[in-house]
Design a protein around this motif. Structure first.
Motif, PDB file in Angstrom:
ATOM      1  N   TRP A 260       0.812  -1.211   0.000  1.00 50.19           N
ATOM      2  CA  TRP A 260       0.000   0.000   0.000  1.00 50.19           C
ATOM      3  C   TRP A 260       0.841   1.254   0.000  1.00 50.19           C
ATOM      4  O   TRP A 260       0.321   2.359  -0.028  1.00 50.19           O
ATOM      5  CB  TRP A 260      -0.907   0.018   1.243  1.00 50.19           C
ATOM      6  CG  TRP A 260      -1.783  -1.149   1.282  1.00 50.19           C
ATOM      7  CD1 TRP A 260      -2.642  -1.578   0.318  1.00 50.19           C
ATOM      8  CD2 TRP A 260      -1.879  -2.101   2.329  1.00 50.19           C
ATOM      9  NE1 TRP A 260      -3.266  -2.724   0.702  1.00 50.19           N
ATOM     10  CE2 TRP A 260      -2.820  -3.068   1.931  1.00 50.19           C
ATOM     11  CE3 TRP A 260      -1.271  -2.238   3.579  1.00 50.19           C
ATOM     12  CZ2 TRP A 260      -3.155  -4.139   2.722  1.00 50.19           C
ATOM     13  CZ3 TRP A 260      -1.618  -3.307   4.368  1.00 50.19           C
ATOM     14  CH2 TRP A 260      -2.545  -4.242   3.935  1.00 50.19           C
TER      15      TRP A 260
ATOM     16  N   GLU B 208      -4.198   5.758   6.500  1.00 56.76           N
ATOM     17  CA  GLU B 208      -4.650   5.152   5.250  1.00 56.76           C
ATOM     18  C   GLU B 208      -3.895   3.866   4.962  1.00 56.76           C
ATOM     19  O   GLU B 208      -2.739   3.702   5.342  1.00 56.76           O
ATOM     20  CB  GLU B 208      -4.461   6.146   4.100  1.00 56.76           C
ATOM     21  CG  GLU B 208      -5.305   7.393   4.264  1.00 56.76           C
ATOM     22  CD  GLU B 208      -4.802   8.550   3.431  1.00 56.76           C
ATOM     23  OE1 GLU B 208      -4.084   8.318   2.439  1.00 56.76           O
ATOM     24  OE2 GLU B 208      -5.118   9.705   3.783  1.00 56.76           O
ATOM     25  N   GLY B 209      -4.572   2.959   4.272  1.00 58.36           N
ATOM     26  CA  GLY B 209      -3.941   1.723   3.848  1.00 58.36           C
ATOM     27  C   GLY B 209      -4.018   0.599   4.844  1.00 58.36           C
ATOM     28  O   GLY B 209      -3.452  -0.464   4.608  1.00 58.36           O
TER      29      GLY B 209
ATOM     30  N   SER C 273     -13.894   3.565   0.478  1.00 59.97           N
ATOM     31  CA  SER C 273     -13.823   4.060  -0.899  1.00 59.97           C
ATOM     32  C   SER C 273     -12.748   5.128  -1.092  1.00 59.97           C
ATOM     33  O   SER C 273     -12.518   5.566  -2.215  1.00 59.97           O
ATOM     34  CB  SER C 273     -15.178   4.633  -1.322  1.00 59.97           C
ATOM     35  OG  SER C 273     -15.527   5.748  -0.516  1.00 59.97           O
TER      36      SER C 273
ATOM     37  N   ASP D  47      -9.423   6.967  -1.816  1.00 61.88           N
ATOM     38  CA  ASP D  47      -8.205   6.696  -2.578  1.00 61.88           C
ATOM     39  C   ASP D  47      -7.185   7.774  -2.271  1.00 61.88           C
ATOM     40  O   ASP D  47      -7.403   8.953  -2.538  1.00 61.88           O
ATOM     41  CB  ASP D  47      -8.486   6.678  -4.089  1.00 61.88           C
ATOM     42  CG  ASP D  47      -9.238   5.426  -4.508  1.00 61.88           C
ATOM     43  OD1 ASP D  47      -8.822   4.331  -4.109  1.00 61.88           O
ATOM     44  OD2 ASP D  47     -10.250   5.557  -5.215  1.00 61.88           O
TER      45      ASP D  47
ATOM     46  N   GLN E  16      -2.687   8.666  -1.885  1.00 61.94           N
ATOM     47  CA  GLN E  16      -1.416   8.429  -2.546  1.00 61.94           C
ATOM     48  C   GLN E  16      -0.293   8.532  -1.527  1.00 61.94           C
ATOM     49  O   GLN E  16      -0.142   9.543  -0.854  1.00 61.94           O
ATOM     50  CB  GLN E  16      -1.180   9.443  -3.670  1.00 61.94           C
ATOM     51  CG  GLN E  16       0.081   9.197  -4.482  1.00 61.94           C
ATOM     52  CD  GLN E  16      -0.004   7.921  -5.309  1.00 61.94           C
ATOM     53  OE1 GLN E  16      -1.079   7.537  -5.742  1.00 61.94           O
ATOM     54  NE2 GLN E  16       1.122   7.263  -5.526  1.00 61.94           N
TER      55      GLN E  16
ATOM     56  N   PRO F 254      -0.349   3.891  -4.386  1.00 63.46           N
ATOM     57  CA  PRO F 254      -1.695   4.270  -3.951  1.00 63.46           C
ATOM     58  C   PRO F 254      -2.059   3.643  -2.616  1.00 63.46           C
ATOM     59  O   PRO F 254      -1.552   2.586  -2.246  1.00 63.46           O
ATOM     60  CB  PRO F 254      -2.590   3.743  -5.081  1.00 63.46           C
ATOM     61  CG  PRO F 254      -1.805   2.612  -5.673  1.00 63.46           C
ATOM     62  CD  PRO F 254      -0.365   3.022  -5.571  1.00 63.46           C
TER      63      PRO F 254
ATOM     64  N   ARG G 133      -5.479   2.632  -0.246  1.00 65.55           N
ATOM     65  CA  ARG G 133      -6.906   2.380  -0.341  1.00 65.55           C
ATOM     66  C   ARG G 133      -7.529   2.404   1.046  1.00 65.55           C
ATOM     67  O   ARG G 133      -7.094   1.692   1.940  1.00 65.55           O
ATOM     68  CB  ARG G 133      -7.154   1.013  -0.988  1.00 65.55           C
ATOM     69  CG  ARG G 133      -8.624   0.626  -1.142  1.00 65.55           C
ATOM     70  CD  ARG G 133      -9.326   1.504  -2.157  1.00 65.55           C
ATOM     71  NE  ARG G 133     -10.661   1.000  -2.449  1.00 65.55           N
ATOM     72  CZ  ARG G 133     -11.547   1.637  -3.197  1.00 65.55           C
ATOM     73  NH1 ARG G 133     -11.234   2.793  -3.736  1.00 65.55           N
ATOM     74  NH2 ARG G 133     -12.737   1.116  -3.414  1.00 65.55           N
TER      75      ARG G 133
ATOM     76  N   SER H 272      -9.503   4.846   4.293  1.00 65.07           N
ATOM     77  CA  SER H 272      -9.083   5.830   5.288  1.00 65.07           C
ATOM     78  C   SER H 272      -9.810   5.525   6.589  1.00 65.07           C
ATOM     79  O   SER H 272     -11.039   5.450   6.627  1.00 65.07           O
ATOM     80  CB  SER H 272      -9.418   7.248   4.816  1.00 65.07           C
ATOM     81  OG  SER H 272      -9.172   8.199   5.829  1.00 65.07           O
TER      82      SER H 272
ATOM     83  N   ALA I 231     -11.102  -5.564  -1.789  1.00 65.90           N
ATOM     84  CA  ALA I 231     -10.991  -4.206  -1.244  1.00 65.90           C
ATOM     85  C   ALA I 231     -11.517  -4.164   0.178  1.00 65.90           C
ATOM     86  O   ALA I 231     -10.945  -3.503   1.051  1.00 65.90           O
ATOM     87  CB  ALA I 231     -11.758  -3.219  -2.128  1.00 65.90           C
TER      88      ALA I 231
ATOM     89  N   GLY J 177     -18.020   1.122  -4.639  1.00 67.35           N
ATOM     90  CA  GLY J 177     -17.493   2.359  -5.195  1.00 67.35           C
ATOM     91  C   GLY J 177     -18.298   3.591  -4.847  1.00 67.35           C
ATOM     92  O   GLY J 177     -17.892   4.709  -5.174  1.00 67.35           O
TER      93      GLY J 177
END
Length: 427
Positions: free
Chosen positions: A24, A162-163, A228, A230, A232, A237, A239, A241, A375, A412
């Motif tokens: 990630w 994140e991730g 959902s 996204d 960086q 990237p 995925r 939060s 996901a 999504g």
């Protein structure tokens, strides 16, 4: 990030990537922030700088001398036990681990935080509240610390990362991998004052409440997992939060609790099936079987019986329903999260959170997601009586069809709360 009441805290920046086994990339730091009194907060995606007001929270728990990498590549609980042993804390006991891992990510984060707090003799965070959950949701959707002051009499600390693949992973990283060599880029040397800030925030106790005698505040949490999102990171990237806010309040208890630690601990605890264990011949007591947490059920076509399934794969049959088999006692990669009955009533399927399918009786195997990267975890399934196939649903609303028509999904799309189950029409 709070260490003591008078320090100025610098940016926590982004976290380093998790060895080579994670893909990630680098994670953004979790930034617990004191918002009491005249605290000033200025947060941005890449960095944050803020002043900490006098009298904000501290923790009496010492930090490890160095980072403790996870000892298991397959289960976070084993890694928690190893890290606990290294820090003189008893292993996780009397908890239904499969049921814990089957919780929604935000509740899993809340539960594991309290398991770690209470194991050290700290007061638990008593509940999650709708108001704090809303604050956390705002932060999660923006990919930054939740900000704001929901209660006028509170101290609060907010986090966002994140991730993370699970709430367990987030808590482990914050408690045991936040020193020099871990994710915390503000910990630039073994003696850096920025080391272990995330850990100290999760184990914080809050400033004493005024009065005679002074007393500890009551802790509340808000948490939200935006699957959902996204982002960086430095290595690729990110995925999802996960954001949380912990508030230490001295005022009137809130009336919008969504889940309490007392209820969650009761649901996760391993109980005996009877208060008194049965007596074996000769007068010796035999150990009673733990009662596992049940996570799903399915009814026979005529409604004259049903099955219940536990996270361990144990199946119980009631009424006219017959038992066709279980996976209890087998080594499962992930816990069972649901089941569905064949249209004939002569069998059933079990589904695990990784999308693995187990077929019994006349229920035909139509395919699975086992071994595929998802996901978000699978949380339920439903059978298609017309085709003999089935659908699986993930917590983000994604639908996976096997020998059954696809009618659409919420995958999504932003959700206020994660999906927890699904059902099919009869025709």
């Amino acid at each position: 990030m709070k260490r003591s009441a008078w320090w100025f805290r610098r940016s926590w920046g982004s976290r380093r990537s998790w060895w080579s086994r994670r893909s990630w990339g680098s994670r953004r730091a979790l930034l617990p922030t004191a918002l009491l009194g005249a605290a000033v907060v200025a947060a941005s995606i890449g960095a944050a700088a803020f002043n900490v007001s006098a009298g904000a929270s501290t923790t009496p728990i010492p930090n490890p001398p160095k980072d403790i990498p996870p000892c298991s590549a397959t289960t976070w609980i084993k890694s928690f036990d190893c890290a606990r042993a290294d820090t003189g804390v008893p292993a996780v006991r009397d908890i239904d681990i499969a049921a814990l891992e089957a919780l929604p990510t935000a509740e899993e984060y809340f539960a594991m935080t309290d398991l770690e707090r209470t194991a050290r003799g700290l007061a638990p965070i008593v509940a999650m509240t709708a108001q704090l959950n809303d604050v956390a949701e705002q932060g999660a959707k923006l990919g930054r610390d939740p900000t704001g002051k929901p209660l006028v009499d509170e101290q609060s600390w907010s986090t966002e990362g994140e991730g993370f693949a699970s709430g367990l992973e987030a808590v482990y990283d914050e408690l045991y991998y936040d020193g020099y060599g871990g994710y915390n880029l503000d910990c630039t040397s073994p003696s850096s004052p920025g080391c272990w800030g995330h850990r100290e925030s999760l184990l914080a106790v809050g400033r004493s409440c005024s009065g005679t005698p002074k007393h500890a505040p009551t802790l509340y949490m808000g948490a939200y997992d935006d699957a959902s999102f996204d982002g960086q990171g430095a290595n690729g990237p990110l995925r999802g939060s996960l954001a949380a806010i912990i508030a230490a309040s001295c005022g009137t208890p809130p009336e919008d609790e969504t889940v309490t630690w007392a209820d969650l601990h009761t649901a996760l605890a391993v109980h005996n099936t009877s208060p008194t264990a049965p007596t074996a011949p000769g007068g010796s007591s035999t150990p009673s079987r733990p009662s596992p947490a049940f996570v799903g059920m399915a009814a026979t076509p005529r409604g004259t019986g049903y099955w219940e399934v536990a996270a361990t794969g144990l199946v119980d049959a009631f009424g006219t329903a017959k038992l066709y088999g279980t996976v209890a006692g087998e080594s499962l990669r992930r816990p069972i999260v649901g089941m569905a009955a064949a249209s004939t009533g002569g069998g059933y399927w079990l589904v695990a959170s990784d999308g693995g399918i187990f077929s019994f009786g006349k229920a035909r195997f139509r395919g699975s997601l086992g071994g595929k990267r998802l996901a978000r975890p699978i949380v339920g399934m439903a059978a298609d009586p017309a085709t003999g196939g089935y659908w699986l649903v993930a917590s983000d609303g994604g639908i996976f069809s096997f020998a059954a028509p696809f009618f659409g999904s919420m995958g999504g799309r932003p959700l206020r709360e994660p999906v927890v189950a699904m059902a099919a029409t009869k025709t």
